[in-house]
Motif scaffolding. Structure first.
Motif, short mmCIF file in Angstrom:
data_model
loop_
_atom_site.label_atom_id
_atom_site.label_comp_id
_atom_site.label_asym_id
_atom_site.label_seq_id
_atom_site.Cartn_x
_atom_site.Cartn_y
_atom_site.Cartn_z
N SER A 123 28.02 34.87 44.94
CA SER A 123 29.17 34.90 44.04
C SER A 123 29.68 33.49 43.76
O SER A 123 29.93 33.13 42.60
CB SER A 123 30.28 35.75 44.66
N ALA A 124 29.80 32.67 44.81
CA ALA A 124 30.32 31.31 44.63
C ALA A 124 29.38 30.46 43.78
O ALA A 124 29.83 29.76 42.85
CB ALA A 124 30.53 30.66 46.00
N ALA A 127 29.05 31.84 40.10
CA ALA A 127 30.28 31.56 39.34
C ALA A 127 30.27 30.11 38.86
O ALA A 127 30.60 29.82 37.70
CB ALA A 127 31.50 31.85 40.20
N GLN A 232 35.17 33.31 36.47
CA GLN A 232 35.94 34.44 36.97
C GLN A 232 35.25 35.76 36.67
O GLN A 232 35.22 36.67 37.52
CB GLN A 232 37.34 34.42 36.36
N THR A 235 32.26 36.14 39.12
CA THR A 235 32.73 36.51 40.46
C THR A 235 33.14 37.97 40.51
O THR A 235 32.75 38.71 41.43
CB THR A 235 33.92 35.63 40.88
N GLU A 239 31.09 40.79 42.89
CA GLU A 239 31.83 41.45 43.97
C GLU A 239 32.01 42.94 43.69
O GLU A 239 31.89 43.77 44.61
CB GLU A 239 33.18 40.76 44.16
#
Length: 257
Positions: A123-124, A127, A232, A235, A239
């Motif tokens: 995710s990090a 993104a 955003q 991410t 998630e």
């Protein structure tokens, strides 16, 4: 991380000979020993069997065993010292970016700890790459991402095809970011994660439809050249998709609620 009850430091490790002799001997020995270490059959702090015993177990030469042990050292799984044998290291020292180590670790990740961490890393990084793609993508990049989005729309009713195209969609955005290192890390960890049911789950048409609505928001932000919005949206998608697939922890003995 590893299954418990597989062995203890004081117990002799249990190694099973192969039913059929593999072609790539050293690699096969490494995979077998990695599995035994990660599963806990040969726990941290214990010592690998001596060379003659390993040669007999696997039916290979000393040269092959030495090559395999060197590979295990490079993966952070063992530490070989003159006069004290080859000792299994704590799991904190294992190289989880090594495909063999990661594959075994994911296989024995009963409580999904490693997979949760993997999704967090993914995710990090994705993104960040989505933000970079919003700024650096060419018109050709964006057209190709849009084409894959349309293809995903067509494949919502066929989840197996959707999943494969989904990988291409994410990878195309990473390509557009021009972040080669980030893309390489994601491709390494994601390929291994996708090999296990614990990560992929059993998506249906509704899950695919939800995922593609999230994909569309990412593409909208890319087209708007909105780096923060693209990050955003990426991410939120990764998630949310994991929360839909994630299998709840099995109940622990003596715990309720």
């Amino acid at each position: 991380m590893a299954k418990s009850g597989k062995g203890s430091v004081g117990d002799p490790p249990v190694l099973t000979p192969w039913p059929k002799r593999p072609t790539r001997l050293a690699h096969a020995v490494v995979e077998s020993l990695t599995d035994s270490i990660v599963s806990g059959a040969i726990p941290p702090g214990s010592t690998l069997p001596v060379e003659p015993e390993l040669c007999e177990t696997f039916g290979v030469s000393r040269i092959t065993i030495r090559e395999a042990v060197k590979s295990l050292e490079a993966k952070g799984l063992v530490r070989a010292r003159q006069g004290s044998g080859t000792t299994v290291t704590p799991s904190e020292e294992w190289n989880l970016l090594d495909p063999v180590v990661l594959a075994a670790t994911v296989q024995y990740d009963d409580e999904l700890v490693v997979l949760d961490h993997l999704v967090g890393v993914r995710s990090a990084l994705e993104a960040q790459m989505a933000a970079q793609a919003a700024e650096l993508a060419t018109d050709d990049d964006l057209r190709e991402v849009g084409r894959l989005l349309d293809r995903l729309d067509e494949e919502i009713a066929t989840p197996a095809r959707f999943i494969e195209t989904d990988v291409l969609f994410h990878d195309r955005i990473m390509q557009a970011s021009r972040n080669r290192l980030g893309r390489s890390i994601i491709r390494t960890v994601h390929t291994q994660a996708r090999s296990t049911f614990l990560y992929t789950g059993t998506p249906d048409g509704h899950a695919c439809e939800q995922a593609n609505a999230e994909h569309r928001r990412i593409v909208e932000r890319l087209l708007a050249r909105d780096a923060q919005g693209a990050a955003q949206a990426m991410t939120a998608h990764i998630e949310a998709a994991w929360s839909r697939r994630r299998i709840p922890h099995p109940p622990q003995p003596g715990l309720t609620g």
